[in-house]
Design a protein around this motif. Structure first.
Motif, short mmCIF file in Angstrom:
data_model
loop_
_atom_site.label_atom_id
_atom_site.label_comp_id
_atom_site.label_asym_id
_atom_site.label_seq_id
_atom_site.Cartn_x
_atom_site.Cartn_y
_atom_site.Cartn_z
N PHE A 112 0.82 -1.21 0.04
CA PHE A 112 0.07 -0.17 0.03
C PHE A 112 0.74 1.19 -0.05
O PHE A 112 1.75 1.30 1.05
N ALA A 113 0.50 2.25 -0.71
CA ALA A 113 1.51 3.33 -1.18
C ALA A 113 1.45 4.21 0.18
O ALA A 113 2.35 5.01 0.59
N GLY A 114 0.42 4.03 1.04
CA GLY A 114 0.33 4.77 2.28
C GLY A 114 1.20 4.54 3.25
O GLY A 114 1.38 5.18 4.24
N LEU A 115 2.16 3.48 3.12
CA LEU A 115 3.28 3.19 3.99
C LEU A 115 4.42 4.35 3.93
O LEU A 115 4.93 4.45 4.83
N TRP A 116 4.26 4.90 2.75
CA TRP A 116 5.60 5.74 2.41
C TRP A 116 4.99 7.24 3.06
O TRP A 116 3.94 7.73 3.12
N PRO A 117 5.97 7.99 3.52
CA PRO A 117 5.44 9.44 4.10
C PRO A 117 4.97 10.07 2.82
O PRO A 117 5.42 9.85 1.52
N GLU A 118 3.95 10.92 3.15
CA GLU A 118 3.50 11.79 2.07
C GLU A 118 4.44 12.08 0.98
O GLU A 118 4.14 11.94 -0.33
N GLY A 119 5.47 13.04 1.34
CA GLY A 119 6.43 13.38 0.19
C GLY A 119 7.15 12.49 -0.37
O GLY A 119 7.86 12.58 -1.37
N GLN A 120 7.19 11.08 0.04
CA GLN A 120 8.37 10.05 -0.56
C GLN A 120 7.40 9.04 -1.05
O GLN A 120 7.97 8.15 -1.64
N ARG A 121 5.93 8.97 -1.18
CA ARG A 121 5.48 8.10 -1.78
C ARG A 121 5.71 7.95 -3.48
O ARG A 121 5.81 8.96 -4.05
N PRO A 122 6.16 6.53 -3.87
CA PRO A 122 6.15 6.43 -5.20
C PRO A 122 5.20 6.72 -6.24
O PRO A 122 3.83 6.46 -5.73
N ALA A 123 5.07 7.69 -7.00
CA ALA A 123 4.00 8.21 -7.81
C ALA A 123 3.49 7.00 -8.62
O ALA A 123 4.12 6.08 -9.33
N ALA A 124 2.08 6.72 -8.89
CA ALA A 124 1.53 5.70 -9.51
C ALA A 124 1.98 6.07 -11.16
O ALA A 124 1.67 7.25 -11.57
N ARG A 125 1.99 5.03 -11.75
CA ARG A 125 2.49 5.07 -13.38
C ARG A 125 1.39 4.65 -14.32
O ARG A 125 1.41 4.84 -15.56
N ILE A 126 0.37 3.84 -13.76
CA ILE A 126 -0.47 3.27 -14.55
C ILE A 126 -1.67 3.34 -13.50
O ILE A 126 -1.78 3.02 -12.43
N ARG A 127 -2.92 2.92 -14.51
CA ARG A 127 -4.23 2.49 -13.58
C ARG A 127 -4.62 1.32 -14.30
O ARG A 127 -4.64 1.05 -15.50
N THR A 128 -5.16 0.35 -13.32
CA THR A 128 -5.53 -1.02 -13.92
C THR A 128 -7.14 -1.01 -13.46
O THR A 128 -7.71 -0.35 -12.48
N GLN A 129 -7.77 -2.12 -14.08
CA GLN A 129 -8.93 -2.66 -13.82
C GLN A 129 -10.05 -1.28 -13.85
O GLN A 129 -10.98 -1.30 -12.94
N THR A 130 -9.91 -0.48 -14.74
CA THR A 130 -10.68 0.70 -14.90
C THR A 130 -12.31 0.40 -15.40
O THR A 130 -12.93 1.16 -15.18
N GLY A 131 -12.22 -0.78 -15.83
CA GLY A 131 -13.72 -1.23 -16.31
C GLY A 131 -14.51 -1.38 -15.00
O GLY A 131 -15.59 -1.47 -15.23
N ASP A 132 -13.89 -1.48 -13.80
CA ASP A 132 -14.75 -1.71 -12.50
C ASP A 132 -15.20 -0.67 -12.20
O ASP A 132 -15.81 -0.59 -10.83
N ILE A 133 -14.90 0.73 -12.36
CA ILE A 133 -15.17 1.78 -11.75
C ILE A 133 -16.76 2.00 -11.68
O ILE A 133 -17.43 1.75 -12.65
N PRO A 134 -17.34 2.61 -10.46
CA PRO A 134 -18.85 2.61 -10.31
C PRO A 134 -19.23 3.82 -11.20
O PRO A 134 -18.65 4.56 -11.64
N ASP A 135 -20.42 3.54 -11.74
CA ASP A 135 -21.04 4.70 -12.58
C ASP A 135 -21.05 5.94 -11.68
O ASP A 135 -20.99 6.09 -10.43
N GLY A 136 -20.68 7.31 -12.53
CA GLY A 136 -20.71 8.48 -11.83
C GLY A 136 -19.32 8.97 -11.52
O GLY A 136 -18.98 10.06 -11.18
N VAL A 137 -18.32 7.88 -11.49
CA VAL A 137 -16.83 8.21 -11.33
C VAL A 137 -16.17 8.46 -12.72
O VAL A 137 -16.32 7.65 -13.55
N THR A 138 -15.52 9.43 -12.67
CA THR A 138 -14.92 9.93 -13.99
C THR A 138 -13.28 10.13 -13.49
O THR A 138 -12.90 10.55 -12.61
N LEU A 139 -12.25 9.40 -14.24
CA LEU A 139 -10.90 9.48 -14.06
C LEU A 139 -10.51 10.45 -15.17
O LEU A 139 -10.80 10.40 -16.15
N ASP A 140 -9.31 11.34 -14.38
CA ASP A 140 -8.55 12.05 -15.55
C ASP A 140 -7.83 11.39 -16.32
O ASP A 140 -7.40 10.03 -16.30
#
Length: 179
Positions: A112-140
């Motif tokens: 879980f990325a939350g293990l890293w302190p806020e300023g040291q978290r590795p940034a996400a580089r990809i999104r997976t399983q976006t076909g499962d997002i609920p109705d009404g959620v929009t991803l940038d």
């Protein structure tokens, strides 16, 4: 060049783990399983935020041979969505800090990325399983995304497994959490 070792801890500092080098993938997962697990785990005191604002769960993926538990695993417990679920989420028993998600027979930990302190978290580089997002959620469109897990994601997993000599070491965790 030697790889750096990073020590991470739970919120109360009683549990530590060490990771060597950088994660081989950093991802934001939107699968139904992750979202359901986060919803159930987020109510455990002290209720750590696990998902991002868009509902995705940020992870840093490490080969199991690059993660060490110097304090042992006696402060860890597993959570499964059901008794038959092949995926388990691991939390600390001292303060309910989410540590990692592990898939049955996998050669990696999704930390879980939350293990890293806020300023040291590795940034996400990809999104997976976006076909499962609920109705009404929009991803940038700030990250590449796939409605399923992308072919590149699987290729990276396979490459890391080859580098490990096709080993999938296990970790025994006896205690269970119900949420």
């Amino acid at each position: 060049m030697p790889k750096t070792t990073t020590t991470l801890s739970c919120a109360c500092g009683q549990f530590h783990l060490e990771v060597t080098g950088d994660p081989f993938i950093t991802a934001e997962c939107h699968c139904t399983s992750c979202r359901n697990a986060v919803q159930r785990l987020s109510v455990l005191p002290p209720a750590f935020p696990i998902a991002g604002d868009n509902g995705g769960v940020p992870y840093a993926l490490y080969r199991k041979d690059r993660v060490r538990f110097p304090d042992g695993t006696d402060k860890l417990a597993e959570f499964r969505l059901s008794d038959e679920a092949p995926t388990r989420r691991i939390l600390t028993t001292c303060c309910n800090t989410p540590v990692f998600t592990e898939f049955e027979a996998a050669h990696w930990f999704s930390l879980f990325a939350g293990l890293w302190p806020e300023g040291q978290r590795p940034a996400a580089r990809i999104r997976t399983q976006t076909g499962d997002i609920p109705d009404g959620v929009t991803l940038d469109d700030s990250l590449p995304a796939g409605t399923m897990t992308t072919a590149g994601f699987y290729a990276k997993l396979l490459g890391e497994w080859i580098a490990m000599g096709f080993k999938s070491p296990g970790i025994t965790i006896e205690e269970k959490i119900n949420a």
